[in-house]
Write a protein that holds these residues in place. Structure first.
Motif, PDB file in Angstrom:
ATOM      1  N   LEU A  53      -4.015 -12.514  -6.591  1.00 23.51           N
ATOM      2  CA  LEU A  53      -5.107 -11.628  -6.965  1.00 23.51           C
ATOM      3  C   LEU A  53      -5.162 -11.452  -8.476  1.00 23.51           C
ATOM      4  O   LEU A  53      -4.144 -11.489  -9.164  1.00 23.51           O
ATOM      5  CB  LEU A  53      -4.913 -10.250  -6.315  1.00 23.51           C
ATOM      6  CG  LEU A  53      -5.021 -10.156  -4.792  1.00 23.51           C
ATOM      7  CD1 LEU A  53      -4.536  -8.775  -4.331  1.00 23.51           C
ATOM      8  CD2 LEU A  53      -6.447 -10.397  -4.341  1.00 23.51           C
ATOM      9  N   SER A  54      -6.355 -11.209  -8.974  1.00 26.42           N
ATOM     10  CA  SER A  54      -6.503 -10.860 -10.386  1.00 26.42           C
ATOM     11  C   SER A  54      -6.229  -9.370 -10.564  1.00 26.42           C
ATOM     12  O   SER A  54      -6.224  -8.600  -9.589  1.00 26.42           O
ATOM     13  CB  SER A  54      -7.914 -11.180 -10.859  1.00 26.42           C
ATOM     14  OG  SER A  54      -8.848 -10.299 -10.243  1.00 26.42           O
ATOM     15  N   ALA A  55      -6.051  -8.963 -11.794  1.00 26.20           N
ATOM     16  CA  ALA A  55      -5.835  -7.546 -12.077  1.00 26.20           C
ATOM     17  C   ALA A  55      -7.045  -6.727 -11.633  1.00 26.20           C
ATOM     18  O   ALA A  55      -6.916  -5.631 -11.069  1.00 26.20           O
ATOM     19  CB  ALA A  55      -5.563  -7.337 -13.566  1.00 26.20           C
ATOM     20  N   VAL A 113      -6.959  -6.238  -7.854  1.00 21.55           N
ATOM     21  CA  VAL A 113      -5.946  -5.251  -7.471  1.00 21.55           C
ATOM     22  C   VAL A 113      -6.435  -3.840  -7.778  1.00 21.55           C
ATOM     23  O   VAL A 113      -6.339  -2.927  -6.936  1.00 21.55           O
ATOM     24  CB  VAL A 113      -4.617  -5.539  -8.199  1.00 21.55           C
ATOM     25  CG1 VAL A 113      -3.643  -4.374  -8.007  1.00 21.55           C
ATOM     26  CG2 VAL A 113      -3.992  -6.828  -7.684  1.00 21.55           C
ATOM     27  N   LEU A 114      -6.951  -3.650  -8.982  1.00 22.33           N
ATOM     28  CA  LEU A 114      -7.408  -2.314  -9.371  1.00 22.33           C
ATOM     29  C   LEU A 114      -8.556  -1.842  -8.484  1.00 22.33           C
ATOM     30  O   LEU A 114      -8.655  -0.648  -8.165  1.00 22.33           O
ATOM     31  CB  LEU A 114      -7.820  -2.317 -10.844  1.00 22.33           C
ATOM     32  CG  LEU A 114      -6.670  -2.489 -11.846  1.00 22.33           C
ATOM     33  CD1 LEU A 114      -7.211  -2.669 -13.248  1.00 22.33           C
ATOM     34  CD2 LEU A 114      -5.710  -1.305 -11.791  1.00 22.33           C
ATOM     35  N   ASN A 115      -9.391  -2.754  -8.076  1.00 26.78           N
ATOM     36  CA  ASN A 115     -10.491  -2.371  -7.177  1.00 26.78           C
ATOM     37  C   ASN A 115      -9.972  -1.932  -5.807  1.00 26.78           C
ATOM     38  O   ASN A 115     -10.499  -0.991  -5.204  1.00 26.78           O
ATOM     39  CB  ASN A 115     -11.474  -3.526  -7.025  1.00 26.78           C
ATOM     40  CG  ASN A 115     -12.399  -3.667  -8.223  1.00 26.78           C
ATOM     41  OD1 ASN A 115     -12.595  -2.708  -8.975  1.00 26.78           O
ATOM     42  ND2 ASN A 115     -12.958  -4.848  -8.419  1.00 26.78           N
ATOM     43  N   TYR A 116      -8.933  -2.600  -5.316  1.00 27.43           N
ATOM     44  CA  TYR A 116      -8.324  -2.150  -4.068  1.00 27.43           C
ATOM     45  C   TYR A 116      -7.743  -0.744  -4.227  1.00 27.43           C
ATOM     46  O   TYR A 116      -7.885   0.108  -3.332  1.00 27.43           O
ATOM     47  CB  TYR A 116      -7.216  -3.108  -3.636  1.00 27.43           C
ATOM     48  CG  TYR A 116      -7.692  -4.307  -2.845  1.00 27.43           C
ATOM     49  CD1 TYR A 116      -8.505  -4.153  -1.721  1.00 27.43           C
ATOM     50  CD2 TYR A 116      -7.314  -5.600  -3.213  1.00 27.43           C
ATOM     51  CE1 TYR A 116      -8.939  -5.253  -0.991  1.00 27.43           C
ATOM     52  CE2 TYR A 116      -7.736  -6.711  -2.485  1.00 27.43           C
ATOM     53  CZ  TYR A 116      -8.550  -6.532  -1.375  1.00 27.43           C
ATOM     54  OH  TYR A 116      -8.977  -7.616  -0.657  1.00 27.43           O
ATOM     55  N   TYR A 117      -7.077  -0.496  -5.359  1.00 28.85           N
ATOM     56  CA  TYR A 117      -6.510   0.830  -5.589  1.00 28.85           C
ATOM     57  C   TYR A 117      -7.608   1.883  -5.689  1.00 28.85           C
ATOM     58  O   TYR A 117      -7.460   3.002  -5.197  1.00 28.85           O
ATOM     59  CB  TYR A 117      -5.674   0.827  -6.880  1.00 28.85           C
ATOM     60  CG  TYR A 117      -4.335   0.130  -6.773  1.00 28.85           C
ATOM     61  CD1 TYR A 117      -3.565   0.212  -5.621  1.00 28.85           C
ATOM     62  CD2 TYR A 117      -3.820  -0.610  -7.839  1.00 28.85           C
ATOM     63  CE1 TYR A 117      -2.333  -0.424  -5.520  1.00 28.85           C
ATOM     64  CE2 TYR A 117      -2.589  -1.248  -7.753  1.00 28.85           C
ATOM     65  CZ  TYR A 117      -1.856  -1.156  -6.593  1.00 28.85           C
ATOM     66  OH  TYR A 117      -0.628  -1.780  -6.502  1.00 28.85           O
ATOM     67  N   ASN A 169      -6.395  -4.257   4.262  1.00 30.95           N
ATOM     68  CA  ASN A 169      -5.750  -4.039   5.556  1.00 30.95           C
ATOM     69  C   ASN A 169      -4.664  -5.088   5.749  1.00 30.95           C
ATOM     70  O   ASN A 169      -4.949  -6.263   6.004  1.00 30.95           O
ATOM     71  CB  ASN A 169      -6.774  -4.131   6.694  1.00 30.95           C
ATOM     72  CG  ASN A 169      -6.201  -3.678   8.024  1.00 30.95           C
ATOM     73  OD1 ASN A 169      -5.092  -4.071   8.396  1.00 30.95           O
ATOM     74  ND2 ASN A 169      -6.956  -2.859   8.746  1.00 30.95           N
ATOM     75  N   ALA A 170      -3.407  -4.660   5.599  1.00 32.62           N
ATOM     76  CA  ALA A 170      -2.280  -5.581   5.695  1.00 32.62           C
ATOM     77  C   ALA A 170      -2.182  -6.211   7.077  1.00 32.62           C
ATOM     78  O   ALA A 170      -1.798  -7.379   7.213  1.00 32.62           O
ATOM     79  CB  ALA A 170      -0.985  -4.838   5.357  1.00 32.62           C
ATOM     80  N   TRP A 171      -2.530  -5.447   8.109  1.00 30.91           N
ATOM     81  CA  TRP A 171      -2.420  -5.974   9.473  1.00 30.91           C
ATOM     82  C   TRP A 171      -3.340  -7.177   9.691  1.00 30.91           C
ATOM     83  O   TRP A 171      -2.996  -8.129  10.404  1.00 30.91           O
ATOM     84  CB  TRP A 171      -2.738  -4.879  10.492  1.00 30.91           C
ATOM     85  CG  TRP A 171      -1.620  -3.897  10.673  1.00 30.91           C
ATOM     86  CD1 TRP A 171      -1.502  -2.676  10.094  1.00 30.91           C
ATOM     87  CD2 TRP A 171      -0.464  -4.076  11.482  1.00 30.91           C
ATOM     88  NE1 TRP A 171      -0.339  -2.074  10.487  1.00 30.91           N
ATOM     89  CE2 TRP A 171       0.322  -2.895  11.345  1.00 30.91           C
ATOM     90  CE3 TRP A 171      -0.005  -5.095  12.313  1.00 30.91           C
ATOM     91  CZ2 TRP A 171       1.541  -2.728  12.005  1.00 30.91           C
ATOM     92  CZ3 TRP A 171       1.209  -4.925  12.981  1.00 30.91           C
ATOM     93  CH2 TRP A 171       1.960  -3.756  12.815  1.00 30.91           C
ATOM     94  N   TYR A 220       1.973  -3.409  -2.818  1.00 33.32           N
ATOM     95  CA  TYR A 220       1.980  -4.379  -3.913  1.00 33.32           C
ATOM     96  C   TYR A 220       1.429  -5.747  -3.502  1.00 33.32           C
ATOM     97  O   TYR A 220       1.648  -6.735  -4.201  1.00 33.32           O
ATOM     98  CB  TYR A 220       3.392  -4.493  -4.488  1.00 33.32           C
ATOM     99  CG  TYR A 220       3.834  -3.203  -5.151  1.00 33.32           C
ATOM    100  CD1 TYR A 220       3.251  -2.772  -6.337  1.00 33.32           C
ATOM    101  CD2 TYR A 220       4.809  -2.390  -4.568  1.00 33.32           C
ATOM    102  CE1 TYR A 220       3.628  -1.580  -6.933  1.00 33.32           C
ATOM    103  CE2 TYR A 220       5.193  -1.199  -5.159  1.00 33.32           C
ATOM    104  CZ  TYR A 220       4.594  -0.801  -6.339  1.00 33.32           C
ATOM    105  OH  TYR A 220       4.972   0.383  -6.935  1.00 33.32           O
ATOM    106  N   PHE A 221       0.733  -5.819  -2.388  1.00 31.23           N
ATOM    107  CA  PHE A 221      -0.078  -6.975  -1.989  1.00 31.23           C
ATOM    108  C   PHE A 221       0.726  -8.267  -1.840  1.00 31.23           C
ATOM    109  O   PHE A 221       0.244  -9.352  -2.181  1.00 31.23           O
ATOM    110  CB  PHE A 221      -1.228  -7.174  -2.985  1.00 31.23           C
ATOM    111  CG  PHE A 221      -2.088  -5.947  -3.147  1.00 31.23           C
ATOM    112  CD1 PHE A 221      -3.020  -5.599  -2.181  1.00 31.23           C
ATOM    113  CD2 PHE A 221      -1.928  -5.110  -4.242  1.00 31.23           C
ATOM    114  CE1 PHE A 221      -3.796  -4.459  -2.313  1.00 31.23           C
ATOM    115  CE2 PHE A 221      -2.699  -3.959  -4.384  1.00 31.23           C
ATOM    116  CZ  PHE A 221      -3.629  -3.632  -3.417  1.00 31.23           C
ATOM    117  N   LEU A 222       1.906  -8.162  -1.276  1.00 24.81           N
ATOM    118  CA  LEU A 222       2.700  -9.362  -1.012  1.00 24.81           C
ATOM    119  C   LEU A 222       2.035 -10.234   0.041  1.00 24.81           C
ATOM    120  O   LEU A 222       2.004 -11.468  -0.093  1.00 24.81           O
ATOM    121  CB  LEU A 222       4.116  -8.973  -0.548  1.00 24.81           C
ATOM    122  CG  LEU A 222       5.121  -8.538  -1.615  1.00 24.81           C
ATOM    123  CD1 LEU A 222       4.792  -7.159  -2.178  1.00 24.81           C
ATOM    124  CD2 LEU A 222       6.535  -8.526  -1.033  1.00 24.81           C
TER     125      LEU A 222
END
Length: 848
Positions: free
Chosen positions: A707-709, A712-716, A722-724, A766-768
């Motif tokens: 992911l780009s910064a 990531v910031l947009n997800y935050y 949704n990790a599932w 942390y989007f692993l």
């Protein structure tokens, strides 16, 4: 044993009458023998390697001392602007070889010792790494000290003299155990000078009485008085005869004036009191998971800034008559939030001790102080409970409260009615003192440490502050000292560079760009590969001796060495290794490039998940390294007690550099720069200085994933992750995640439950999971490129050739000119050649 390097006969030290670099081999040999006899009272033949090291280090310190005296004398006449760099950490590493190199006498020393049947390397290995820091923050500060001296800045470090550092890490049964780091077991540090005549007193607790007799005075009473004694460590510049200092403060108590019988106490009580007070500077980062640990950490931070600023102001007032000259002659830099109490402490000194009014004191304080932010993580932007601050530092709290009141009134005038904005910027809010807010309000400059980090500060984390005072915010991308991380740590590579383009790169590191044309020279690339192989053999030998594990030196040495933290994503690396291992278990004949995965780093004692990550790495290592079915195609190592000396061994031997933090979370990184400079290829996210490494070396010479910064910031900001969904959509990923808890590892099924829950139950902060497939694909690309020797070596060379811009000489030139406004010549980095080396930065919005 307390060594005293002053026990020598002056006539036996040639440096008393000549420059160190002019000493002959014979003169050095004779001086060394004389030092041995004077220090230890016995002949050379009867001394241990440890005693030989102590004598050699003391001799080298004597040589440095001549330049130290000359430097101080010169500055006393010229009065250049002085910069004081306040940092809670200085991760120096070993200093013997660095000092020999900077004095220009390494070869002379080696030859002299050889005549006596002594290997210089044997004595270098006797030195302990100083326990004065932990990770990137401390090593950055140490690199900056080196560069300040090398480029001739009148600069000094100010820190604490920890008796036991952070801790010595031992891995037992796969778990991290913390032991005291007894690096001062000789009771003194061979490089230091104790300065008891320059001690100062620091006050804790008590109460403040306000006295008004025409002029308001603040009387601090019934406080605990702790003596701060300075220990100065000389910092030698590279072959320029300039020596700066790192001043380390130690909490000490003189019990000779304590009456053991007062109030019914006995001498044991007095001694217990002494030990209690002096424990203030025992360890770095006391465990702050409990109240007492928090109090101790706050005391350390105030002890550092109060002792340092009292000393700085005493020196200033000795040489300058008017306080108005302060910002023109002194610059005080706050390295991260730990020294942020410099703001109210300087105000206290100017108001209470110097008699200034508030407005004048505030003007001088802001113009004198500057602040570097090193993080965007909320937990790292320190906050202290109001009650704790008020009880421990009553006068300082009064000043902070007044700063807050005035600052909030200023904000109200500019943003009337915008209570949410004012609350988000207040220095005191929600019964907490916000240290980053204090540092921003009280400094004239606030800088981030990489282009993307600074943009995130401006646009997100500190947007309200940037909107209020945009002129304060600037960027200074971090750097590393190439003298330590290339010239000293990788001498064979350094020699090759000098033979190829000449020696000027040591003074002008951007000259490394002159190596770029050799990307077409297969003979040069072969030599580069041979040097890497030499370094890999050296590391493999260490691993075999230390861990009894044989590694394939023809494999890719893939290194992930840094502090253990969730955002640095060691777990993502583990997940890739597990997936690779699963594929090998299914097909042992799978054609892969052999891999050696190397981990190193410490977890904070109170950081449960990070400590479980260490256990996870070691459990995986045991499983893989003992599985004969995969034919040793992959090996996993966790090297315990990672420190600077380990880094100097690992980095030159590494092929791949793991810089895989969650995009937007890593401020800059400096390990990435060290690897780059030593010809390792980065695999990483577009985070921190990785972006600038890509832009310098070229997009073809780095492996980027994830992911780009901005994503990531947009997800935050907006959610939607949704990790599932990801877990259920990728069978290979699902297998790896399930293996954390399904008995795949020979441990209790709940051993790694915390990691499993972090990924799924807590939605993978942390989007692993999101980055897993992209990371695995990048690893496959890396392995395929590695199969082509010359393409890989070309990538390595292009990283080396374009690493000069990441020298801390450039960094500190920028600080000196743009932030501290020091009278300096044209910064060294701007004189880089050749002209065709041009660093092209992207538009900010392209990556933020």
């Amino acid at each position: 044993m307390h060594t005293n390097s002053n026990l020598y006969c002056p006539e036996n030290l040639p440096a008393q009458n000549m420059k160190p670099e002019n000493i002959t081999v014979t003169e050095f040999k004779e001086a060394f023998i004389a030092k041995i006899e004077a220090m230890h009272g016995k002949p050379l033949s009867q001394t241990s390697d440890r005693e030989k090291f102590q004598a050699l280090a003391a001799l080298v310190r004597d040589l440095i001392s001549k330049n130290l005296i000359t430097t101080n004398s010169q500055r006393a006449k010229e009065h250049p602007k002085q910069v004081y760099y306040l940092s809670i950490e200085f991760l120096l590493g070993r200093l013997l070889e660095t000092n020999l190199v900077n004095l220009g006498i390494r070869d002379t020393c080696a030859k002299a010792l050889s005549l006596l049947g002594i290997e210089l390397g044997t004595l270098i290995d006797q030195e302990e790494d100083a326990g004065l820091g932990n990770g990137g923050l401390g090593r950055l500060a140490a690199c900056y000290l080196d560069s300040m001296a090398a480029i001739g800045l009148a600069g000094h470090g100010c820190g604490l003299r920890y008796r036991y550092g952070l801790f010595e890490q031992r891995i037992i049964g796969g778990y991290q155990h913390e032991l005291p780091d007894n690096w001062l077991k000789d009771r003194s540090y061979v490089w230091e000078y104790r300065r008891p005549d320059e001690k100062v007193a620091v006050r804790f607790g008590g109460a403040v009485r306000v006295q008004t007799n025409g002029k308001t005075r603040f009387i601090h009473e019934n406080y605990e008085r702790v003596i701060a004694v300075p220990y100065d460590v000389p910092v030698a510049g590279y072959k320029n005869e300039i020596v700066n200092t790192l001043r380390l403060w130690s909490a000490e108590v003189d019990v000779s004036h304590h009456n053991c019988c007062i109030h019914g106490n006995d001498c044991n009580s007095v001694i217990g009191y002494k030990h209690g007070v002096e424990s203030l500077t025992d360890i770095l980062y006391p465990n702050d998971t409990h109240y007492e640990g928090k109090v101790l950490r706050l005391k350390q931070q105030y002890f550092l800034v109060s002792a340092s600023l009292q000393s700085i102001m005493k020196s200033f007032r000795l040489h300058h008559h008017s306080l108005s000259e302060l910002p023109d002659t002194i610059a005080v830099h706050i390295n991260d939030t730990h020294p942020a109490l410099a703001v109210p402490e300087l105000m206290r000194i100017l108001i209470d001790d110097c008699g200034l009014g508030w407005d004048d004191a505030w003007d001088l304080t802001v113009r004198t102080l500057s602040y570097t932010n090193h993080t965007v993580l909320p937990e790292a932007l320190e906050k202290w409970p109001v009650g704790m601050m008020e009880h421990l530092l009553p006068r300082i709290y009064m000043i902070i409260n007044e700063i807050n009141e005035r600052y909030c009134r200023q904000l109200w005038d500019k943003f009337p009615g915008d209570w949410d904005r004012i609350r988000s910027m207040a220095i005191i809010a929600d019964n907490q003192v916000h240290m980053a807010h204090l540092a921003i309000a009280g400094s004239h400059s606030v800088n981030g440490v990489a282009e993307i980090h600074t943009q995130i500060l401006k646009k997100s984390v500190m947007n309200n502050f940037y909107t209020h005072t945009p002129g304060k915010f600037t960027n200074v991308t971090n750097g590393i000292t190439h003298r330590r991380w290339l010239l000293t740590a990788n001498p064979m590579l350094a020699d090759l560079i000098t033979e190829t383009i000449g020696p000027d790169w040591v003074e002008y590191p951007c000259n490394l760009a002159q190596l770029a044309p050799y990307a077409k020279d297969t003979g040069f690339l072969d030599t580069l590969a041979n040097i890497k192989m030499h370094n890999k053999l050296k590391l493999a030998k260490y691993i075999k001796a230390k861990y009894n594990v044989v590694v394939d030196v023809k494999s890719i040495f893939d290194s992930h060495i840094k502090r253990i933290h969730a955002y640095k994503r060691q777990t993502l690396n583990v997940m890739h290794i597990m997936d690779l291992y699963n594929r090998l278990r299914e097909n042992p004949n799978l054609d892969i490039v052999p891999r050696t995965f190397i981990f190193g780093g410490k977890a904070a004692p109170g950081y449960y998940r990070a400590k479980k990550t260490i256990k996870l790495i070691n459990t995986l290592a045991d499983k893989i390294n003992n599985d004969k079915s995969i034919k040793d195609k992959i090996k996993v190592l966790f090297l315990e007690n990672y420190n600077v000396s380990h880094a100097e061994l690992i980095i030159p031997a590494s092929d791949a550099s793991e810089q895989i933090s969650t995009a937007s979370r890593e401020a800059s990184g400096t390990g990435n720069m060290k690897f780059m400079m030593n010809g390792a290829v980065t695999i990483g996210t577009l985070d921190g200085a990785n972006i600038e490494i890509r832009n310098a070396a070229g997009a073809d010479n780095i492996f980027v994933f994830g992911l780009s910064a901005e994503e990531v910031l947009n997800y935050y900001r907006y959610g939607g992750y949704n990790a599932w969904d990801i877990y259920n959509s990728d069978p290979r990923l699902k297998t790896v995640v399930d293996q954390l808890v399904n008995g795949f590892f020979p441990v209790d099924p709940d051993e790694f439950r915390t990691h499993h829950e972090a990924l799924l139950r807590h939605n993978d902060e942390y989007f692993l999971l999101k980055d897993f497939a992209s990371y695995v694909a990048a690893q496959c690309r890396l392995a395929e490129v590695y199969r082509d020797k010359y393409i890989w070596q070309k990538m390595c060379l292009m990283n080396i050739a374009h690493s000069g811009w990441f020298s801390s000489d450039r960094t500190f030139s920028e600080y000196a000119v743009d932030i501290w406004e020091m009278d300096q010549p044209v910064p060294i980095w701007r004189r880089c050649q050749p002209e065709d080396y041009e660093r092209v930065m992207p538009e900010h919005d392209a990556y933020i």
